[in-house]
Design a protein around this motif. Structure first.
Motif, PDB file in Angstrom:
ATOM      1  N   ASP A  73       0.824  -1.197   0.000  1.00  0.00           N
ATOM      2  CA  ASP A  73       0.000   0.000   0.000  1.00  0.00           C
ATOM      3  C   ASP A  73       0.867   1.259   0.000  1.00  0.00           C
ATOM      4  O   ASP A  73       0.486   2.287  -0.539  1.00  0.00           O
ATOM      5  N   VAL A  74       2.035   1.167   0.637  1.00  0.00           N
ATOM      6  CA  VAL A  74       2.998   2.262   0.697  1.00  0.00           C
ATOM      7  C   VAL A  74       4.384   1.665   0.455  1.00  0.00           C
ATOM      8  O   VAL A  74       4.662   0.546   0.892  1.00  0.00           O
ATOM      9  N   VAL A  75       5.243   2.390  -0.262  1.00  0.00           N
ATOM     10  CA  VAL A  75       6.640   1.980  -0.418  1.00  0.00           C
ATOM     11  C   VAL A  75       7.541   3.056   0.182  1.00  0.00           C
ATOM     12  O   VAL A  75       7.387   4.244  -0.125  1.00  0.00           O
ATOM     13  N   ILE A  76       8.438   2.646   1.070  1.00  0.00           N
ATOM     14  CA  ILE A  76       9.493   3.518   1.583  1.00  0.00           C
ATOM     15  C   ILE A  76      10.774   3.108   0.864  1.00  0.00           C
ATOM     16  O   ILE A  76      11.238   1.967   1.020  1.00  0.00           O
ATOM     17  N   ALA A  77      11.339   3.992   0.048  1.00  0.00           N
ATOM     18  CA  ALA A  77      12.543   3.682  -0.726  1.00  0.00           C
ATOM     19  C   ALA A  77      13.717   4.492  -0.193  1.00  0.00           C
ATOM     20  O   ALA A  77      13.619   5.716  -0.064  1.00  0.00           O
ATOM     21  N   VAL A  78      14.811   3.810   0.126  1.00  0.00           N
ATOM     22  CA  VAL A  78      15.980   4.447   0.730  1.00  0.00           C
ATOM     23  C   VAL A  78      17.210   4.174  -0.113  1.00  0.00           C
ATOM     24  O   VAL A  78      17.465   3.019  -0.489  1.00  0.00           O
ATOM     25  N   PHE A  79      17.986   5.223  -0.401  1.00  0.00           N
ATOM     26  CA  PHE A  79      19.217   5.086  -1.171  1.00  0.00           C
ATOM     27  C   PHE A  79      20.398   5.636  -0.378  1.00  0.00           C
ATOM     28  O   PHE A  79      20.280   6.664   0.294  1.00  0.00           O
TER      29      PHE A  79
END
Length: 363
Positions: A73-79
């Protein structure tokens, strides 16, 4: 005991931000501890380390998409300092996950590290790819930068609270917490002509997912074919005309279709290599690594027009693109031959591609 709506939150990242991945999970669980009973909401973290299972039948990223991204439902994307490995569909698995989430019109929270980089693990090519991707997002998204793990935790905690207070972010859910059924869209059943495929491909690979409506063709037939392709894509909801602008922009459905598009060559230099090789006497291109530099040759013609590092890198990327898509096949040391798929591809798309891409490069 209380009844709650359950929302899944996928944590996506390349492999160099392990600490931040676990911090993100901690933030999610902390929110549950503090708010789930009063808000009647439970957030379920999804991480590939714990939420995927062995499976066969498709490429690994496609299986991850099916098992996790389609549920998210939600994506948390970390780089951190890496973009990740190319999947054949996107520059990295994380980017592919972000793109898929975007096509679903569901929230994506983007975070980029400004922290120090371990010199022993630094990969200049990966870092350059990450910076390029980040620059492409500037005019089409709102992302956050963080200086340390604690800074990331604090910012994510604040942002997650704000997201959950924004009811419009969850407008596609009914009161029971289940996904509303997706409406069938006409564009899903549209049979794409070669012209429509080229238009979608160019838009999907451009900054901001948009292109000019004006045809790059130089004949009345080519102009008519280009304009007809755009009109059809707009009619079927894959492109949208912008007010007071000569541009058209991809819709979420358009991006979804573009990701499965059969147009393979996406760069001018890849087109040049393919056209030159397929028209050569032996159907062969040679890659020569000599003391004075890297050379690409077809019928004794040098294909690399100058010797600067950027140009060389672009040609190497173009060669990788052609081999990944099965249009060139490596045989022996430094020899690349055209495949039967390459002949089919060029026969179908050459007229359009020769007008779309930079003629100064193709000639």
């Amino acid at each position: 005991m209380y009844t709650s709506n359950v929302y899944t939150v996928m944590i996506a990242s390349p492999g160099d931000v392990k600490d931040e991945r676990y911090l993100a999970r901690d933030v999610i669980m902390e929110w549950n501890s503090n708010h789930s009973e009063s808000r009647k909401i439970v957030l379920l973290p999804l991480m590939w380390e714990f939420d995927t299972y062995p499976e066969m039948g498709d490429r690994p990223q496609a299986l991850i998409n099916k098992q996790m991204v389609e549920r998210a439902d939600v994506v948390i994307a970390v780089f951190g300092a890496r973009l990740g490995s190319n999947t054949g569909v996107a520059p990295s698995g994380t980017v592919e996950e972000i793109n898929l989430q975007f096509t679903k019109q569901r929230p994506v929270m983007l975070y980029f590290s400004n922290g120090s980089i371990d010199r022993d693990k630094f990969d200049a090519q990966q870092f350059a790819a990450l910076q390029k991707y980040k620059s492409e997002l500037r005019s089409a998204s709102l992302y956050t930068e963080f200086d340390s793990s604690q800074d990331f935790r604090t910012k994510l905690s604040n942002h997650l609270a704000k997201l959950l207070n924004d009811k419009t972010s969850f407008k596609d859910f009914d009161n029971g917490g289940a996904r509303a059924s997706d409406n069938a869209q006409l564009g899903e059943d549209l049979i794409l002509s070669p012209a429509m495929q080229v238009v979608l491909n160019l838009a999907n690979n451009s900054t901001n997912k948009r292109i000019e409506q004006g045809s790059p063709g130089n004949t009345p037939e080519m102009i008519k074919e280009w304009e007809s392709a755009i009109d059809t894509l707009v009619k079927h909801g894959l492109l949208k005309k912008e007010d007071n602008s000569e541009s058209v922009v991809l819709t979420p459905l358009g991006i979804k279709i573009a990701l499965g598009n059969t147009v393979k060559v996406t760069s001018p230099r890849a087109s040049k290599l393919l056209f030159k090789t397929i028209k050569s006497r032996e159907g062969r291109m040679q890659l020569l690594d000599r003391s004075n530099g890297l050379f690409m040759m077809v019928d004794n013609e040098h294909l690399i027009e100058d010797r600067n590092v950027k140009t060389l890198a672009e040609y190497v990327a173009a060669l990788n693109e052609l081999t990944e898509f099965g249009l060139l096949e490596k045989r022996g040391v430094g020899s690349y031959y055209v495949t039967s798929e390459a002949f089919r591809y060029v026969k179908e798309f050459e007229p359009l591609l020769r007008n779309v891409y930079d003629k100064s490069i193709l000639n």
